[in-house]
Enzyme design. Structure first.
Site, mmCIF file in Angstrom:
data_model
loop_
_atom_site.group_PDB
_atom_site.id
_atom_site.type_symbol
_atom_site.label_atom_id
_atom_site.label_comp_id
_atom_site.label_asym_id
_atom_site.label_seq_id
_atom_site.Cartn_x
_atom_site.Cartn_y
_atom_site.Cartn_z
ATOM 1 C CG ASP A 18 61.353 18.526 38.204
ATOM 2 O OD1 ASP A 18 60.803 19.588 37.829
ATOM 3 O OD2 ASP A 18 62.581 18.341 38.162
ATOM 4 C CG HIS A 35 52.939 24.930 37.012
ATOM 5 N ND1 HIS A 35 53.934 24.043 37.370
ATOM 6 C CD2 HIS A 35 53.582 26.080 36.657
ATOM 7 C CE1 HIS A 35 55.122 24.628 37.230
ATOM 8 N NE2 HIS A 35 54.935 25.866 36.797
ATOM 9 C CG LEU A 129 46.637 10.063 52.025
ATOM 10 C CD1 LEU A 129 47.703 8.969 52.053
ATOM 11 C CD2 LEU A 129 46.217 10.295 50.573
HETATM 12 C C1 IPE Z 1 62.111 20.885 42.766
HETATM 13 O O1 IPE Z 1 61.996 21.048 41.394
HETATM 14 C C2 IPE Z 1 61.026 21.636 43.471
HETATM 15 C C3 IPE Z 1 59.676 21.128 43.271
HETATM 16 C C4 IPE Z 1 59.340 20.061 42.594
HETATM 17 C C5 IPE Z 1 58.635 21.897 43.910
HETATM 18 P P1 IPE Z 1 62.820 22.158 40.605
HETATM 19 O O2 IPE Z 1 62.433 22.033 39.186
HETATM 20 O O3 IPE Z 1 62.627 23.480 41.252
HETATM 21 O O4 IPE Z 1 64.313 21.681 40.861
HETATM 22 P P2 IPE Z 1 65.646 21.975 40.033
HETATM 23 O O5 IPE Z 1 65.749 23.463 39.874
HETATM 24 O O6 IPE Z 1 65.516 21.301 38.725
HETATM 25 O O7 IPE Z 1 66.741 21.388 40.866
HETATM 26 C C1 IPE Z 2 57.708 21.117 38.902
HETATM 27 O O1 IPE Z 2 57.764 21.310 37.525
HETATM 28 C C2 IPE Z 2 56.759 22.077 39.577
HETATM 29 C C3 IPE Z 2 57.423 23.099 40.410
HETATM 30 C C4 IPE Z 2 58.681 23.185 40.632
HETATM 31 C C5 IPE Z 2 56.549 24.083 41.021
HETATM 32 P P1 IPE Z 2 58.758 22.363 36.890
HETATM 33 O O2 IPE Z 2 58.052 23.663 36.755
HETATM 34 O O3 IPE Z 2 60.021 22.414 37.644
HETATM 35 O O4 IPE Z 2 58.970 21.709 35.458
HETATM 36 P P2 IPE Z 2 60.322 21.709 34.609
HETATM 37 O O5 IPE Z 2 61.395 21.141 35.474
HETATM 38 O O6 IPE Z 2 60.591 23.133 34.215
HETATM 39 O O7 IPE Z 2 59.989 20.835 33.454
HETATM 40 MG MG MG Z 3 61.769 21.390 37.454
#
Ligand code: IPE
Ligand code: IPE
Ligand code: MG
Length: 232
Positions: A18, A35, A129
């Site tokens: 995240d 990303h 792995l």
């Molecule tokens: C969880 O992250 C999903 C992934 C890392 C793929 P999100 O960014 O979607 O989660 P919330 O919305 O903060 O709970």
């Molecule tokens: C995690 O990073 C990746 C996915 C959920 C695909 P985020 O895109 O949720 O990044 P934040 O939480 O907005 O910083």
């Molecule tokens: Mg996120």
């Protein structure tokens, strides 16, 4: 390892990757740049895991709730995923990487499904792995899917073993450790069943900044945890 190492190196680590969006925002870049940087962190983490002797890595790549993001971001994420899948499939044999994908197939585009199937079948005999990619994954959906499979079998009463046997990857042991980056401290519909006795490690580090040193910090923290499983 110091005397505080209660646990051996875990077999299975799961990561909620995240913070890509916030990493990009800090740099005044579009979210997709975050990303892309996150994909590089995945490669570093795979190497670090292999070096540490981890056998299974489950990575949360896209949740069933992530469809609610702007269309442009979703499209970009899937494009990045296709590129990453292509690269991993090519390099998998060299690194002994076996790919598994966990999640609902239904709304995924056919081109992605074909790539997933090819990647999974062509890496199935690699043994170093296992990378279990949680893609269009939701833990509640996984449990409902399992229960529906048991209903189809005509079961009137079910056991915990029955449910475990119908999860997306019944052959995998539960993760001993779940890591979440970016300072959020929640599961966000990840591995609800499998996490019953997992240890959690939260770090403020944003996913694109995650590297071998951060991975090893999490591992060390885990090794010092006293796991009790309800005992004394
Ligand atoms: C969880 O992250 C999903 C992934 C890392 C793929 P999100 O960014 O979607 O989660 P919330 O919305 O903060 O709970
Ligand atoms: C995690 O990073 C990746 C996915 C959920 C695909 P985020 O895109 O949720 O990044 P934040 O939480 O907005 O910083
Ligand atoms: Mg996120």
């Amino acid at each position: 390892m110091s005397e505080t190492a209660f646990n051996p190196v875990p077999q299975h680590i799961a990561i909620i990757m995240d913070g890509n969006g916030r990493w990009a925002k800090e740099r005044h870049l579009p979210r997709l740049a975050g990303h892309n940087a996150g994909a590089k962190a995945v490669e570093r983490t795979l190497k670090a895991a292999q070096k540490a002797g981890i056998k299974i890595l489950t990575l949360y790549a896209f949740s069933t709730e992530n469809w609610s993001r702007p269309q442009e971001e979703v499209t970009g994420l899937f494009k990045l995923l296709e590129q990453t899948l292509d690269r991993y499939t090519q390099d998998a044999a060299k690194h002994g990487l076996r790919l598994l994908v966990s999640g609902a197939r239904d709304p995924l585009p056919p081109s992605i499904l074909a790539k997933i199937d090819h990647a999974v079948s062509s890496t199935q005999h690699n043994q170093e792995l296992t990378l279990n990619l949680a893609l269009n994954y939701g833990a509640r959906q996984e449990i409902v899917h399992a229960v529906n499979a048991l209903l189809t079998q005509g079961k009137k009463q079910i056991t915990m073993q029955d449910i475990s046997a119908q999860l997306y990857q019944p052959q995998l042991p539960d993760p001993e450790l779940i890591i979440r980056t970016s300072g959020e401290e929640r599961l966000s519909n990840f591995l609800l069943w499998q996490a019953a006795y997992s240890e959690f490690y939260f770090t403020p580090v944003l996913w694109p900044d995650f590297d071998e040193a951060e991975f090893n910090k999490a591992l060390l923290a885990y090794r010092g945890r006293k796991r009790r499983f309800g005992g004394v």
